[in-house]
Design a protein around this motif. Structure first.
Motif, PDB file in Angstrom:
ATOM      1  N   SER A   5      63.564  74.177  70.767  1.00 40.94           N
ATOM      2  CA  SER A   5      64.188  74.840  69.623  1.00 40.94           C
ATOM      3  C   SER A   5      65.033  73.830  68.867  1.00 40.94           C
ATOM      4  CB  SER A   5      65.104  75.976  70.091  1.00 40.94           C
ATOM      5  OG  SER A   5      64.381  76.945  70.777  1.00 40.94           O
ATOM      6  N   ILE A   6      65.103  73.993  67.556  1.00 42.09           N
ATOM      7  CA  ILE A   6      65.988  73.160  66.744  1.00 42.09           C
ATOM      8  C   ILE A   6      67.346  73.838  66.687  1.00 42.09           C
ATOM      9  CG2 ILE A   6      66.416  72.241  64.441  1.00 42.09           C
ATOM     10  CD1 ILE A   6      63.352  72.085  64.101  1.00 42.09           C
ATOM     11  N   ILE A   7      68.369  73.112  67.085  1.00 40.71           N
ATOM     12  CA  ILE A   7      69.730  73.643  67.112  1.00 40.71           C
ATOM     13  C   ILE A   7      70.582  72.837  66.129  1.00 40.71           C
ATOM     14  CG2 ILE A   7      71.765  74.079  68.545  1.00 40.71           C
ATOM     15  CD1 ILE A   7      69.333  75.591  69.566  1.00 40.71           C
ATOM     16  N   GLU A   8      71.284  73.522  65.254  1.00 42.46           N
ATOM     17  CA  GLU A   8      72.218  72.862  64.337  1.00 42.46           C
ATOM     18  C   GLU A   8      73.610  72.978  64.949  1.00 42.46           C
ATOM     19  OE1 GLU A   8      71.667  73.631  60.100  1.00 42.46           O
ATOM     20  OE2 GLU A   8      69.809  74.689  60.642  1.00 42.46           O
ATOM     21  N   LEU A   9      74.027  71.915  65.609  1.00 42.90           N
ATOM     22  CA  LEU A   9      75.282  71.949  66.355  1.00 42.90           C
ATOM     23  C   LEU A   9      76.484  72.274  65.490  1.00 42.90           C
ATOM     24  CD1 LEU A   9      74.691  68.914  68.726  1.00 42.90           C
ATOM     25  CD2 LEU A   9      74.560  71.357  69.282  1.00 42.90           C
ATOM     26  N   GLU A  10      76.450  71.872  64.223  1.00 41.28           N
ATOM     27  CA  GLU A  10      77.605  72.129  63.348  1.00 41.28           C
ATOM     28  C   GLU A  10      77.820  73.615  63.090  1.00 41.28           C
ATOM     29  OE1 GLU A  10      74.114  71.183  60.602  1.00 41.28           O
ATOM     30  OE2 GLU A  10      74.930  70.304  62.419  1.00 41.28           O
ATOM     31  N   LEU A  11      76.813  74.431  63.415  1.00 33.87           N
ATOM     32  CA  LEU A  11      76.953  75.883  63.251  1.00 33.87           C
ATOM     33  C   LEU A  11      77.517  76.557  64.498  1.00 33.87           C
ATOM     34  CD1 LEU A  11      73.582  76.638  61.403  1.00 33.87           C
ATOM     35  CD2 LEU A  11      75.847  76.184  60.410  1.00 33.87           C
ATOM     36  N   LEU A  12      77.701  75.800  65.569  1.00 30.57           N
ATOM     37  CA  LEU A  12      78.189  76.355  66.833  1.00 30.57           C
ATOM     38  C   LEU A  12      79.648  75.979  67.059  1.00 30.57           C
ATOM     39  CD1 LEU A  12      75.199  75.440  69.183  1.00 30.57           C
ATOM     40  CD2 LEU A  12      75.606  77.601  67.990  1.00 30.57           C
TER      41      LEU A  12
END
Length: 108
Positions: A5-12
Protein backbone atom coordinates in the motif's frame (compact mmCIF):
# COMPACT_ATOMS: atom_id res chain seq x y z
CA UNK A 1 0.67 -6.59 -7.67
CA UNK A 2 2.87 -7.43 -4.66
CA UNK A 3 0.25 -6.43 -2.07
CA UNK A 4 1.86 -3.20 -0.89
CA UNK A 5 0.00 0.00 0.00
CA UNK A 6 1.11 3.57 -0.61
CA UNK A 7 1.16 5.48 2.67
CA UNK A 8 1.50 9.26 2.87
CA UNK A 9 3.22 9.65 6.22
CA UNK A 10 2.57 13.39 6.39
CA UNK A 11 -1.14 12.58 6.71
CA UNK A 12 -0.58 10.45 9.82
CA UNK A 13 0.00 11.51 13.40
CA UNK A 14 3.32 10.57 14.97
CA UNK A 15 1.56 7.92 17.07
CA UNK A 16 0.02 6.43 13.91
CA UNK A 17 3.40 6.43 12.15
CA UNK A 18 5.01 4.66 15.10
CA UNK A 19 2.26 2.02 15.17
CA UNK A 20 2.51 1.51 11.41
CA UNK A 21 6.28 0.97 11.48
CA UNK A 22 6.13 -1.22 14.60
CA UNK A 23 3.74 -3.60 12.81
CA UNK A 24 5.33 -3.51 9.34
CA UNK A 25 6.95 -6.58 7.85
CA UNK A 26 8.19 -4.81 4.68
CA UNK A 27 8.95 -1.15 4.01
CA UNK A 28 9.81 0.26 0.61
CA UNK A 29 10.57 3.95 0.48
CA UNK A 30 12.49 6.68 -1.23
CA UNK A 31 15.52 8.09 0.54
CA UNK A 32 14.11 10.79 2.80
CA UNK A 33 12.91 11.76 6.23
CA UNK A 34 10.02 9.27 6.26
CA UNK A 35 12.49 6.39 6.54
CA UNK A 36 13.59 7.74 9.91
CA UNK A 37 10.59 5.81 11.22
CA UNK A 38 12.57 2.58 10.83
CA UNK A 39 13.76 3.45 14.33
CA UNK A 40 10.37 2.12 15.48
CA UNK A 41 10.57 -1.16 13.53
CA UNK A 42 11.04 -4.60 14.97
CA UNK A 43 14.11 -6.44 13.71
CA UNK A 44 12.01 -8.86 11.62
CA UNK A 45 11.14 -6.11 9.11
CA UNK A 46 12.57 -5.90 5.59
CA UNK A 47 13.55 -2.38 4.41
CA UNK A 48 14.16 -1.44 0.76
CA UNK A 49 15.46 2.09 0.28
CA UNK A 50 15.20 3.64 -3.19
CA UNK A 51 18.02 6.13 -3.74
CA UNK A 52 19.26 7.98 -6.80
CA UNK A 53 22.70 6.71 -7.84
CA UNK A 54 23.83 10.23 -8.69
CA UNK A 55 22.84 11.49 -5.28
CA UNK A 56 26.07 12.14 -3.44
CA UNK A 57 26.09 10.66 0.03
CA UNK A 58 28.95 12.62 1.58
CA UNK A 59 31.61 10.61 3.35
CA UNK A 60 33.02 11.74 6.67
CA UNK A 61 35.99 10.70 8.76
CA UNK A 62 35.97 11.81 12.39
CA UNK A 63 33.32 14.40 11.51
CA UNK A 64 35.33 15.92 8.67
CA UNK A 65 33.83 15.91 5.15
CA UNK A 66 35.91 14.06 2.53
CA UNK A 67 35.45 15.89 -0.82
CA UNK A 68 34.67 13.71 -3.85
CA UNK A 69 34.23 10.52 -1.84
CA UNK A 70 30.87 8.75 -1.86
CA UNK A 71 29.89 7.00 1.34
CA UNK A 72 29.22 3.26 1.19
CA UNK A 73 26.08 3.53 3.31
CA UNK A 74 23.20 5.92 3.75
CA UNK A 75 22.06 7.04 7.19
CA UNK A 76 19.13 4.62 6.97
CA UNK A 77 21.45 1.75 6.07
CA UNK A 78 23.43 2.42 9.25
CA UNK A 79 20.28 2.60 11.39
CA UNK A 80 19.05 -0.69 9.89
CA UNK A 81 22.43 -2.28 10.57
CA UNK A 82 22.40 -1.14 14.22
CA UNK A 83 18.87 -2.51 14.68
CA UNK A 84 19.72 -5.76 12.84
CA UNK A 85 17.07 -5.06 10.19
CA UNK A 86 17.39 -6.67 6.76
CA UNK A 87 18.16 -3.75 4.44
CA UNK A 88 18.55 -3.34 0.68
CA UNK A 89 19.39 -0.19 -1.26
CA UNK A 90 18.12 0.09 -4.82
CA UNK A 91 20.10 2.67 -6.76
CA UNK A 92 18.14 4.35 -9.54
CA UNK A 93 18.83 6.86 -12.27
CA UNK A 94 16.74 10.00 -11.69
CA UNK A 95 14.55 7.93 -9.36
CA UNK A 96 13.34 5.79 -12.27
CA UNK A 97 12.83 2.37 -10.71
CA UNK A 98 13.24 -0.88 -12.62
CA UNK A 99 10.23 -2.96 -11.51
CA UNK A 100 12.01 -6.28 -12.10
CA UNK A 101 14.86 -5.12 -9.86
CA UNK A 102 12.34 -4.16 -7.17
CA UNK A 103 10.62 -7.56 -7.47
CA UNK A 104 14.01 -9.30 -7.04
CA UNK A 105 14.74 -7.19 -3.96
CA UNK A 106 11.35 -8.03 -2.46
CA UNK A 107 11.89 -11.74 -3.09
CA UNK A 108 15.45 -11.65 -1.94
Amino acid sequence: SQGFSIIELELLTLDDQIALFEQATHIIGFHGAGLTNILFCNNNVRVIEIVDKDCIHPAYLDGIFIPGKKATRTYFHMVAHMKKIKYTALETQAYFLNIQELERAIAG
